[in-house]
Every structure is written in structure tokens, then in C-alpha cells.
Design an enzyme around this catalytic site. Sequence first.
Site, PDB file in Angstrom:
ATOM      1  N   LYS A  29      -3.722  -4.419  15.202  1.00  0.00           N
ATOM      2  CA  LYS A  29      -5.103  -3.365  13.863  1.00  0.00           C
ATOM      3  C   LYS A  29      -6.089  -4.600  13.285  1.00  0.00           C
ATOM      4  CE  LYS A  29      -2.473   1.282  12.612  1.00  0.00           C
ATOM      5  NZ  LYS A  29      -2.548   2.103  11.613  1.00  0.00           N
ATOM      6  N   TYR A  49       7.533   9.608   9.063  1.00  0.00           N
ATOM      7  CA  TYR A  49       7.479  11.088   9.481  1.00  0.00           C
ATOM      8  C   TYR A  49       9.295  10.559  10.321  1.00  0.00           C
ATOM      9  CZ  TYR A  49       5.634   8.411  13.320  1.00  0.00           C
ATOM     10  OH  TYR A  49       5.523   7.088  14.060  1.00  0.00           O
TER      11      TYR A  49
HETATM   12  P1  NDP Z   1       2.391  -2.776   5.959  1.00  0.00           P
HETATM   13  O1  NDP Z   1       3.880  -3.786   6.344  1.00  0.00           O
HETATM   14  O2  NDP Z   1       1.635  -3.153   6.403  1.00  0.00           O
HETATM   15  O3  NDP Z   1       3.025  -2.362   4.432  1.00  0.00           O
HETATM   16  C1  NDP Z   1       4.401  -2.303   4.129  1.00  0.00           C
HETATM   17  C2  NDP Z   1       4.194  -1.974   2.652  1.00  0.00           C
HETATM   18  O4  NDP Z   1       5.989  -1.582   2.219  1.00  0.00           O
HETATM   19  C3  NDP Z   1       4.133  -2.678   1.870  1.00  0.00           C
HETATM   20  O5  NDP Z   1       3.390  -2.110   0.940  1.00  0.00           O
HETATM   21  C4  NDP Z   1       5.250  -3.095   1.674  1.00  0.00           C
HETATM   22  O6  NDP Z   1       5.489  -4.443   0.055  1.00  0.00           O
HETATM   23  C5  NDP Z   1       5.937  -2.864   1.020  1.00  0.00           C
HETATM   24  N1  NDP Z   1       7.500  -2.707   1.301  1.00  0.00           N
HETATM   25  C6  NDP Z   1       8.284  -2.936   2.179  1.00  0.00           C
HETATM   26  N2  NDP Z   1       9.601  -2.964   2.106  1.00  0.00           N
HETATM   27  C7  NDP Z   1       9.869  -2.969   0.684  1.00  0.00           C
HETATM   28  C8  NDP Z   1      11.196  -3.014  -0.038  1.00  0.00           C
HETATM   29  N3  NDP Z   1      12.144  -3.600   0.530  1.00  0.00           N
HETATM   30  N4  NDP Z   1      10.527  -2.633  -1.283  1.00  0.00           N
HETATM   31  C9  NDP Z   1       9.114  -2.314  -1.680  1.00  0.00           C
HETATM   32  N5  NDP Z   1       8.579  -2.499  -1.113  1.00  0.00           N
HETATM   33  C10 NDP Z   1       8.279  -2.856   0.553  1.00  0.00           C
HETATM   34  O7  NDP Z   1       3.166  -1.356   6.708  1.00  0.00           O
HETATM   35  P2  NDP Z   1       1.870  -0.086   6.735  1.00  0.00           P
HETATM   36  O8  NDP Z   1       1.048  -0.226   6.015  1.00  0.00           O
HETATM   37  O9  NDP Z   1       1.121  -0.188   8.132  1.00  0.00           O
HETATM   38  O10 NDP Z   1       2.527   1.161   6.959  1.00  0.00           O
HETATM   39  C11 NDP Z   1       3.068   1.354   5.958  1.00  0.00           C
HETATM   40  C12 NDP Z   1       4.615   2.633   6.124  1.00  0.00           C
HETATM   41  O11 NDP Z   1       3.266   3.968   6.797  1.00  0.00           O
HETATM   42  C13 NDP Z   1       5.379   2.300   7.232  1.00  0.00           C
HETATM   43  O12 NDP Z   1       6.209   3.220   7.446  1.00  0.00           O
HETATM   44  C14 NDP Z   1       4.094   2.956   8.359  1.00  0.00           C
HETATM   45  O13 NDP Z   1       5.737   4.137   9.474  1.00  0.00           O
HETATM   46  C15 NDP Z   1       3.807   4.311   7.536  1.00  0.00           C
HETATM   47  N6  NDP Z   1       2.895   5.246   8.506  1.00  0.00           N
HETATM   48  C16 NDP Z   1       2.441   5.491   9.025  1.00  0.00           C
HETATM   49  C17 NDP Z   1       1.671   6.576   9.732  1.00  0.00           C
HETATM   50  C18 NDP Z   1       1.131   7.821  10.231  1.00  0.00           C
HETATM   51  O14 NDP Z   1      -0.076   8.371  10.709  1.00  0.00           O
HETATM   52  N7  NDP Z   1       1.989   9.044   9.255  1.00  0.00           N
HETATM   53  C19 NDP Z   1       0.607   5.749   9.759  1.00  0.00           C
HETATM   54  C20 NDP Z   1       0.203   4.322   9.755  1.00  0.00           C
HETATM   55  C21 NDP Z   1       1.709   3.675   9.178  1.00  0.00           C
HETATM   56  P3  NDP Z   1       5.250  -6.028  -0.015  1.00  0.00           P
HETATM   57  O15 NDP Z   1       3.665  -6.235   0.100  1.00  0.00           O
HETATM   58  O16 NDP Z   1       5.386  -6.385  -1.626  1.00  0.00           O
HETATM   59  O17 NDP Z   1       5.830  -6.638   0.972  1.00  0.00           O
END
Ligand code: NDP
Length: 303
Positions: free
Chosen positions: A88, A247
Site C-alpha cells: 500500500k 472482522y
Molecule cells: P499495521 O501493522 O500497520 O499496524 C498495527 C497496529 O497494531 C500498530 O498500531 C501496532 O502498534 C498495533 N499493535 C500490534 N500488536 C500490538 C500489541 N501486542 N499491543 C498493542 N498494539 C499492538 O496494521 P494495519 O494498520 O494495516 O492494520 C491494523 C488492523 O486493521 C489489522 O487488524 C487489519 O486486519 C485491520 N484492517 C481492517 C480493514 C477493514 O477493511 N476492515 C482495512 C485495513 C486494516 P505499534 O505501532 O506499537 O507496533
Amino acid sequence: MLESSILIEDVVPLPDNQVGLAVLGSPIEHSISPQIHLSALKELSIIDPKFLNWNYIKIQVESSDLPSALPYLAKCGYLGLNLTIPHKVDVLPLLESVDEEARNIGAVNTLFYDCAKWNGFNSDGYGLEKALGQSLDISLGAAKVLILGAGGAARAAAAQALSRQCRQVWMANRSLSRLKILEKKLGETFDLSGFSTFELSKIPAELFTVEDLVIINATSLGLNKSDVLPISLRGFHSTTKVYDMIYNPPQTELLAEAVNLGMSCENGLSMLVHQAARSLSIWTKQGISSGAMFSSAKLALKQ
Ligand code: NDP
């Protein structure tokens, strides 16, 4: 049942009367985008039979192959692409044209081959706004929003909220330094006067008294059964509404807690469907009704 994906090296040119659509990513096997789009194309073909010649597949493409995959797919007759992890953001320097919404989000999830070039769009913010409106009766412009996360999905949510001049936006993330970088980027485009950031474990007390707060989980916490809650909802006002972008599973621990506390809540399937409808509308130049897309998504996920 999930359709299987193919490798980019196995893609062959389409006959002249066929139009190709695809989602590119790695991993891609789990994607239900083909089911969602094919059900809408089937519906469109009732009104215009030309859509019987449109197909949507999923293609495994590694980061290093994206620069060569895009011109190759155009040559093979592919007109529309969705992009998912890891493409992306990496696609941006490969594009001559990126629309304003995608530029504000800093990522592209939709490509349209038009005027002999790939043009970039992002339908995630639109999908989220539409989902909040339809599922939880939330008008984003009038809302007070707490976004959890600082990744791509959180950035799309923040850009959408700020572009609608939300009354107030709070963002919380595990890594504050990552969130501060995001805040700086958002500040290059948006007025951040009603915007504040903090660490996920340090929710300010002022938030517990806010009525009609909308909490959006854009972290990946909840994808796995063993995951802990990103935050506890206990202490938030009972009028709080919760939207979890996850989801699958359909009910995360966060949503289960919202249900227990009597808060309105919804999972991310509606966002997935509405962003898909927007992409298909860009490619087909048709209005897309999301009903068939929802049914096929639920069927594919057995929900
Ligand atoms: P990224 O990998 O870019 O970001 C992940 C986020 O989750 C970061 O803020 C990270 O925090 C946080 N995170 C991960 N593990 C932990 C943990 N153990 N404790 C606290 N925070 C944590 O992912 P995306 O932004 O691309 O996606 C995020 C979610 O959104 C996913 O579950 C994805 O499936 C969902 N999504 C759904 C969509 C839809 O159409 N419904 C579309 C796009 C995404 P840190 O920065 O501290 O690592």
C-alpha cells in the site's frame, strides 16, 4: 470456500473481450476480495451483460516484484487492482497519479489503469466512514473519536476523521514514537487543533467523562485468540460506541466487552465491504449496492 491465489509468473494475457481485476499482496491466500467483487459483478451483469466478461482474482506478489508486475498486468488486460500488505505504501513512487484522498492517507489500496497509466486511490477512509454511518448511525463530522493504533489503518481513520473536521480526535498507540511521527505527517495536511495523542496504556481521565465517544480499534490486537484487549472499556461512558476494524474473528474480546457493557458496537466487515464497493465503482463507473457483497463476504467467512 476460499478461491485459491495464483503467482504473478503464472498470470497470462486475457482475451481481448475480457477485463481483469485482481488483489495483489503477500500473503494473499486468506483474502475474500474475489468473492465480494464477483458477487457484485454478477449483479451488475443483470443490467449490463458486458460485466459477465469481467473477472477478479488474487495474485501473490512479493515487494520486489511489484515494479514489474504493474506494467505486466496492464499489458495482460488488467484494468483494476486492489493492493494489500505489503504494497500500500511501497507503490507510491511507482505511480504518476495519486488522488488527494490517497495522498492524505499516505497509502494506496486501489489502482485504475486509465489513460495508459496506473492511477492510485484509497477507499479505506471512505469504507470506514460509510460503515460507521450505516452500522452505528455515526456522522463522522459531528463525532468525538478515539482511534487506537498508528499503522496504515489508523492513519486512514485519522485522515478521514480530520478531513471531515471531527469535533475532537484522540489517538493512542503502544509505541508513542511511531504515533508522534504519524501526528507530524497528519499536521502537514490537517489542522490539528482538536487532536491529541497518548500511549495506549495511559488513557487520560478526561476521556472517561466524554459522552457519545466513538472508539475505533485500528490495532491488530484481537486477530488472535490469545490477544489481550487493546484497552478496557470499563469506565467509559455508557453512550460510547465501538468499531473494531477486525472482522475475523467476528467478535474480538473488545467487542465482547462492549456487548457486556451494553455499548453499541460493530466489527470491520462493513468497512471491508464498503471499501470494496468504492473500488469497484471507480473501475466500472457504476453505482454499487453493497447487499450482495455483504452476503458473499459472510458466506466466505462462514459468519
Ligand atoms: P499495521 O501493522 O500497520 O499496524 C498495527 C497496529 O497494531 C500498530 O498500531 C501496532 O502498534 C498495533 N499493535 C500490534 N500488536 C500490538 C500489541 N501486542 N499491543 C498493542 N498494539 C499492538 O496494521 P494495519 O494498520 O494495516 O492494520 C491494523 C488492523 O486493521 C489489522 O487488524 C487489519 O486486519 C485491520 N484492517 C481492517 C480493514 C477493514 O477493511 N476492515 C482495512 C485495513 C486494516 P505499534 O505501532 O506499537 O507496533
